[in-house]
Design a protein around this motif. Sequence first.
Motif, PDB file in Angstrom:
ATOM      1  N   THR A   9      36.693  35.993  31.954  1.00  0.00           N
ATOM      2  CA  THR A   9      37.057  36.894  33.044  1.00  0.00           C
ATOM      3  C   THR A   9      37.871  36.160  34.097  1.00  0.00           C
ATOM      4  OG1 THR A   9      34.983  38.027  32.710  1.00  0.00           O
ATOM      5  CG2 THR A   9      36.124  38.472  34.766  1.00  0.00           C
ATOM      6  N   VAL A  10      37.391  34.949  34.429  1.00  0.00           N
ATOM      7  CA  VAL A  10      38.050  34.166  35.469  1.00  0.00           C
ATOM      8  C   VAL A  10      39.508  33.943  35.120  1.00  0.00           C
ATOM      9  CG1 VAL A  10      38.086  31.956  36.641  1.00  0.00           C
ATOM     10  CG2 VAL A  10      35.911  33.033  36.089  1.00  0.00           C
ATOM     11  N   ARG A  13      41.374  37.791  34.787  1.00  0.00           N
ATOM     12  CA  ARG A  13      41.517  38.498  36.061  1.00  0.00           C
ATOM     13  C   ARG A  13      42.135  37.590  37.101  1.00  0.00           C
ATOM     14  NH1 ARG A  13      38.125  43.349  37.608  1.00  0.00           N
ATOM     15  NH2 ARG A  13      38.849  42.588  39.621  1.00  0.00           N
ATOM     16  N   GLY A  14      41.678  36.310  37.106  1.00  0.00           N
ATOM     17  CA  GLY A  14      42.225  35.355  38.063  1.00  0.00           C
ATOM     18  C   GLY A  14      43.716  35.219  37.858  1.00  0.00           C
ATOM     19  N   ARG A  17      45.464  38.537  39.059  1.00  0.00           N
ATOM     20  CA  ARG A  17      45.456  38.709  40.512  1.00  0.00           C
ATOM     21  C   ARG A  17      46.278  37.607  41.184  1.00  0.00           C
ATOM     22  NH1 ARG A  17      42.522  41.717  44.188  1.00  0.00           N
ATOM     23  NH2 ARG A  17      41.111  42.428  42.581  1.00  0.00           N
ATOM     24  N   GLY A  60      44.488  34.153  45.174  1.00  0.00           N
ATOM     25  CA  GLY A  60      44.121  35.205  44.229  1.00  0.00           C
ATOM     26  C   GLY A  60      43.161  34.669  43.180  1.00  0.00           C
ATOM     27  N   PHE A  61      43.492  33.512  42.645  1.00  0.00           N
ATOM     28  CA  PHE A  61      42.664  32.934  41.609  1.00  0.00           C
ATOM     29  C   PHE A  61      41.275  32.589  42.162  1.00  0.00           C
ATOM     30  CE2 PHE A  61      41.280  29.963  38.390  1.00  0.00           C
ATOM     31  CZ  PHE A  61      41.796  30.523  37.232  1.00  0.00           C
ATOM     32  N   TYR A  63      39.773  33.942  44.582  1.00  0.00           N
ATOM     33  CA  TYR A  63      39.009  35.168  44.822  1.00  0.00           C
ATOM     34  C   TYR A  63      38.295  35.603  43.548  1.00  0.00           C
ATOM     35  CZ  TYR A  63      37.853  39.985  45.760  1.00  0.00           C
ATOM     36  OH  TYR A  63      37.181  41.153  45.904  1.00  0.00           O
ATOM     37  N   GLU A  64      39.029  35.543  42.450  1.00  0.00           N
ATOM     38  CA  GLU A  64      38.436  35.980  41.189  1.00  0.00           C
ATOM     39  C   GLU A  64      37.317  35.035  40.744  1.00  0.00           C
ATOM     40  OE1 GLU A  64      38.544  38.704  39.619  1.00  0.00           O
ATOM     41  OE2 GLU A  64      40.054  39.602  40.915  1.00  0.00           O
ATOM     42  N   ARG A  67      34.470  36.034  42.758  1.00  0.00           N
ATOM     43  CA  ARG A  67      33.961  37.324  42.283  1.00  0.00           C
ATOM     44  C   ARG A  67      33.101  37.115  41.041  1.00  0.00           C
ATOM     45  NH1 ARG A  67      35.332  40.458  38.225  1.00  0.00           N
ATOM     46  NH2 ARG A  67      34.784  42.660  38.284  1.00  0.00           N
ATOM     47  N   TYR A  68      33.600  36.261  40.164  1.00  0.00           N
ATOM     48  CA  TYR A  68      32.857  35.984  38.941  1.00  0.00           C
ATOM     49  C   TYR A  68      31.503  35.371  39.268  1.00  0.00           C
ATOM     50  CZ  TYR A  68      31.382  33.434  34.816  1.00  0.00           C
ATOM     51  OH  TYR A  68      30.644  32.923  33.792  1.00  0.00           O
TER      52      TYR A  68
END
Lengths: 523, 160
Positions: A9-10, A13-14, A17, A60-61, A63-64, A67-68
């Motif tokens: 996911t990282v 999505r990272g 984003r 952005g990265f 943040y992801e 989030r993860y």
Amino acid sequence: MSERLHPLTVLLRGGSRGMSLALFGFFAGSFVGGAGMLADAVPFGVLSGGPLALIGFVVGFAYEVARYQRFEYELTADTLDIRSGVFARREREIPLRRVQNVDVTRDLLARVVGIATVQVETAGGGETEASFQYLGLDAARTLQDGIRQRKRQGTTAATEGEADAATTADAAVDRGPVERETLFELDESDLLLLSVLSFDVRALSILFVFGPMIGPAVVGYLDANGGVGTAALLLVAAVAVVGLGLLFWALGAVTTFVQYYGFRLTRVGDELRYERGLIQRYDGSIPLDKIQTVTVEENLLMRRFGYASLAVETAGYAPGASPSGGSEAAVPLATRDRVLALAGQIEPFELPQFERPPTRARRRYMVRYGLVVALVAAVAFTVDAYLVSYPWWVTLGLLVLAPLAARATWQNRGRALGEDHVFTRNGFWRRRTQLVPYYRVQTVIEKRSFFQRRWDLSTVVVDTAGSRSLLGDDASAVDVDADDAREFARGVTDRFQTALVSRRSGTSAESEGDSSAPTGGAD
Amino acid sequence: MERIHPRVRILWLLRGVFPSLFLGAVAIGVTAVLSSNPLGNISEALPVGGAVALLVFGLGVVHTLFRYRAFGYEVQDDALYIERGVLTKVNTVVPYVRVQHIDTQRNPFERVFGLGHVVVYTAGSRGADVSVPGLLPGQATDLQQRLRTLAGESEPDDAV
């Protein structure tokens, strides 16, 4: 034991984003850098495009990543708990018995690396209640199955045997004891047939609307360029019409093919599972005891060749938000008999004798379609008068179609009060036969528009919590004689109350939450 | 069939004021632009605008009167029944079992005129459509209470 999203996911999505923020940073930087003044105030040209893009990507990265790390979920005995959020934190607890649909979606990339997006829907709220992007494929399936098993346990309140089996199934999903039955599989020839038949005839109507407007312009152009014979012109027009029609058809067919490739409907315990998709793979669950309405749909071609499609509806989706685009198709195409049999398996019913609107409704439609023709003729006349002259009055020939269209509309409308369901039927191009268990009725609405009152007609709408009804696709008996409509509405509400009572006595006698309870014996 | 408070008509009338003024203004603009001398003819355009505004407002008055006459509700044994609509007549039946929650709402205008309305929500897609306007504050809370009791008596069973 709380669980995490899949580590990839990282990266995914990272990456995405990060890229989008980097782009933003680049343009913002270029803009500010171009303005000069501000950029001079900050050393090393930090405010110019390149560095800002880099900062954007990192932010952005990061943040992801955060989030993860913050995202945790846990499937307890009767709830699904999710803790998430980087800045604004959220702890969400979803009672499992309230869960409507669980969808597993895998796009091409996800399929390659073996991950999936899982969406859990409940009836409340406008959007997906819990979205997991991404889970490993195994974790996704575990979640999907886990929800189903716990739901069953929660409602049957630890009945013998099953409960033990399911508790041990906590870690590894135990698919053994659950009864799995393939209800329907779309083989290749049927898929091809579906693609061919799914053509929406209404697309062609565009030609009839725009034809009178564009046609003369083309004629005028050709006339100005030396002139061609009328026969040649007609030929060109015919070729254009057929060509466009074929194009629409081909597009529709390809879309359908991609959507429904490898379609399969299974019954797992008390849930329906569907799988489909060539490129993007969808895998969704529909609990049988959450089904609000069942719809049999046949377009003109399907009707001609004895085919039909079946859709079931739960309260789970916001309109258009479901992976299947708002319609939770249960069977995209099968012979009519087969579809009815399947529908009967999902929701036992007997197809009643449909009652049509009174014949004066037919006259009403005739007037309506006559007015449409008049409008088209008026447009054609205007074009004729101001743009290019051509025999506009040809459009009046469409008047011949008005009685036929009126008859077709009238013929395909119907209503019936069945034993356990209220039935409605509407539509000529795409005929929809809807059945709503009385038990699922939310409100009953009886309306008479100004024009309907002149004919002493009414429309009765049976509202359910189903998501498609948000799009105005509610089961409705259109243009019923006003007195009959009142009776029909009363019939629905009375039977609703009866169904409620019998369901209550039924549920206390049997085990509560039995999937077959709403209909009294599914199999 | 229970009636709502007649004062609600004033509220509905007021609601028509802004659209009629707006359409009047539009009419003035259009007339002025269409005439040969846009700025000089404002005075000529004024009566047109006034007429349009009056006409729209008049329609609003008629609509309001009919709307008031058409509106009625009834707290029946097992359902709330509402009748309304001028051009399109709508009768709605909401079984108490299906009631999710009930709101009493009073917006600023309603408060000025000492009125309020009750909104009944169901899980159905048209849930928020079911609302009873033109109730005195006491009446509104009364209705809410009554519906709540009735909804509570019927076992919670929302069928979703």
